[in-house]
Design a protein around this motif. Structure first.
Motif, short mmCIF file in Angstrom:
data_model
loop_
_atom_site.label_atom_id
_atom_site.label_comp_id
_atom_site.label_asym_id
_atom_site.label_seq_id
_atom_site.Cartn_x
_atom_site.Cartn_y
_atom_site.Cartn_z
N GLU A 89 0.85 -1.18 0.00
CA GLU A 89 0.00 0.00 0.00
C GLU A 89 0.89 1.23 0.00
OE1 GLU A 89 -2.58 -1.30 3.51
OE2 GLU A 89 -3.99 -0.40 2.06
N LEU A 90 0.26 2.42 0.11
CA LEU A 90 1.06 3.65 0.12
C LEU A 90 1.91 3.73 1.38
CD1 LEU A 90 -1.47 6.26 -1.32
CD2 LEU A 90 0.38 5.07 -2.49
N LEU A 117 8.65 -1.90 12.61
CA LEU A 117 8.52 -0.45 12.52
C LEU A 117 7.61 -0.08 11.36
CD1 LEU A 117 12.26 0.74 12.88
CD2 LEU A 117 10.51 0.64 14.68
N ASP A 118 6.74 0.89 11.61
CA ASP A 118 5.92 1.43 10.52
C ASP A 118 6.74 2.44 9.72
OD1 ASP A 118 3.54 0.06 11.15
OD2 ASP A 118 3.04 1.53 12.69
N GLN A 157 5.71 10.39 4.31
CA GLN A 157 6.49 10.20 3.10
C GLN A 157 5.99 8.99 2.33
OE1 GLN A 157 10.38 9.72 5.05
NE2 GLN A 157 11.00 11.66 4.13
N ARG A 158 6.24 8.97 1.03
CA ARG A 158 5.92 7.77 0.25
C ARG A 158 6.96 6.70 0.57
NH1 ARG A 158 2.21 7.80 -3.64
NH2 ARG A 158 1.20 9.77 -4.17
N ALA A 185 10.67 6.56 2.48
CA ALA A 185 10.65 6.12 3.87
C ALA A 185 11.28 4.75 4.10
CB ALA A 185 9.21 6.10 4.38
N LEU A 186 11.35 3.92 3.07
CA LEU A 186 11.74 2.52 3.28
C LEU A 186 13.19 2.36 3.72
CD1 LEU A 186 10.94 -0.40 3.28
CD2 LEU A 186 11.31 -0.48 0.80
N ALA A 187 14.13 2.96 3.00
CA ALA A 187 15.54 2.80 3.34
C ALA A 187 15.86 3.30 4.75
CB ALA A 187 16.43 3.49 2.31
#
Length: 227
Positions: free
Chosen positions: A10-11, A27-28, A33-34, A38-40
Motif C-alpha cells: 500500500e502507500l 517499525l511502521d 512520506q511515500r 521512507a523505506l531505506a
C-alpha cells in the motif's frame, strides 16, 4: 534464521526483524512520506534497534502483490538490492497470504481482499489445514466490488485494507476481521516467508518481480484503443 521483512503493498508500509520463529521488532514507515523515501531509513533504523548488521540477515522477504503498483516496485527493488549488497537470499510472498496469516487462531476460513482499482478487487479464499496453516482453496482472481458484495458467503471471515473504503456497503451479518488485522504487516511477511522457505521455496533475485492483479491503466487504455 534472521529475516528482514518488507511490506509496501500500500502507500504506507512496515519493516520487521524476525528470528527463529519470533518477531524481534517491527517499525511502521513514516506516513508523511511515500514508501520510496521512507523505506531505506526505516530499514536502517530497524537494524540499528535490533543490533544487526546487514550481514547478520540470512533472508530478505517482501510482498510481491497484489497491491499498489508503486509500492510493490519500491519494495521488491529494495529487497533485491539489499539482498545483493548484504549477501542474503530473497523470497517474495503473496500479499493476500500475508493478510490471511494475521487471522485469529479460531478462524478457519478467510477471504483476503485487496483494492485492484477501477471498481475491482483481488481476492483469494484460504482455509486452515490440520497443522493450523492457511492454504489457498480458491485461487486469486479479479472481480468487481459490486459483484463480490452481491454474493458474499456467510461462512468465512473477510479481511483486507479495501474494507476501509467499502465498509458501509458490506451486508449486515458478514463476518469481518478486526480492523487492526486488515492491512498486511511485515511481521506476517516474515512468518509466511519462514514457513515457505522451510518448505523448500526459493526465489532467484534476478527473476523476482512484482505480481500485479492487472495492467496499469495506461496499458489497458492503449490495448482497448487497438482492439
Amino acid at each position: 534464521m534472521n529475516i528482514l521483512a518488507l511490506e509496501t503493498s500500500e502507500l504506507s508500509g512496515s519493516v520487521a526483524a524476525w528470528s527463529s520463529g519470533k518477531l524481534i521488532r517491527e517499525l511502521d514507515l513514516d506516513q508523511s512520506q511515500r514508501s520510496a523515501q521512507a523505506l531505506a531509513p526505516a530499514i536502517t533504523a530497524l537494524l540499528e534497534e535490533v543490533g544487526w548488521r546487514p550481514g547478520d540477515v540470512q533472508l530478505t522477504a517482501v510482498t510481491v502483490g497484489p497491491g499498489s503498483f508503486t509500492g510493490l516496485r519500491v519494495g521488491v527493488t529494495t529487497a533485491k538490492t539489499f539482498a545483493y549488497a548484504a549477501g542474503t537470499e530473497v523470497l517474495g510472498v503473496n500479499t493476500l497470504a500475508v493478510i490471511a496469516d494475521a487471522a485469529p487462531d479460531d478462524v478457519n476460513d478467510l477471504i483476503a481482499v485487496m483494492d485492484a482499482q477501477r471498481g475491482d478487487i483481488s481476492l483469494s479464499r484460504f482455509r486452515r489445514n490440520a497443522t493450523g496453516v492457511f492454504e489457498i482453496v480458491e485461487p486469486e482472481r479479479l472481480e468487481s466490488i459490486a459483484s463480490w458484495l452481491a454474493q458474499l458467503p456467510n461462512d468465512a471471515m473477510i479481511a483486507g485494507p479495501i474494507l476501509r473504503k467499502i465498509r458501509e456497503e458490506i451486508p449486515v451479518g458478514t463476518l469481518i476481521a478486526p480492523e487492526k488485522l486488515w492491512a498486511p504487516r511485515a511481521r506476517f511477511v516474515a512468518q509466511v516467508a519462514e514457513r515457505e522457505y522451510a518448505a523448500g521455496r526459493r526465489d532467484d533475485p534476478f527473476q523476482l518481480v512484482p505480481h500485479y492483479s492487472r495492467k496499469p491503466a495506461a496499458e489497458e487504455k492503449l490495448e482497448k484503443g487497438k482492439a
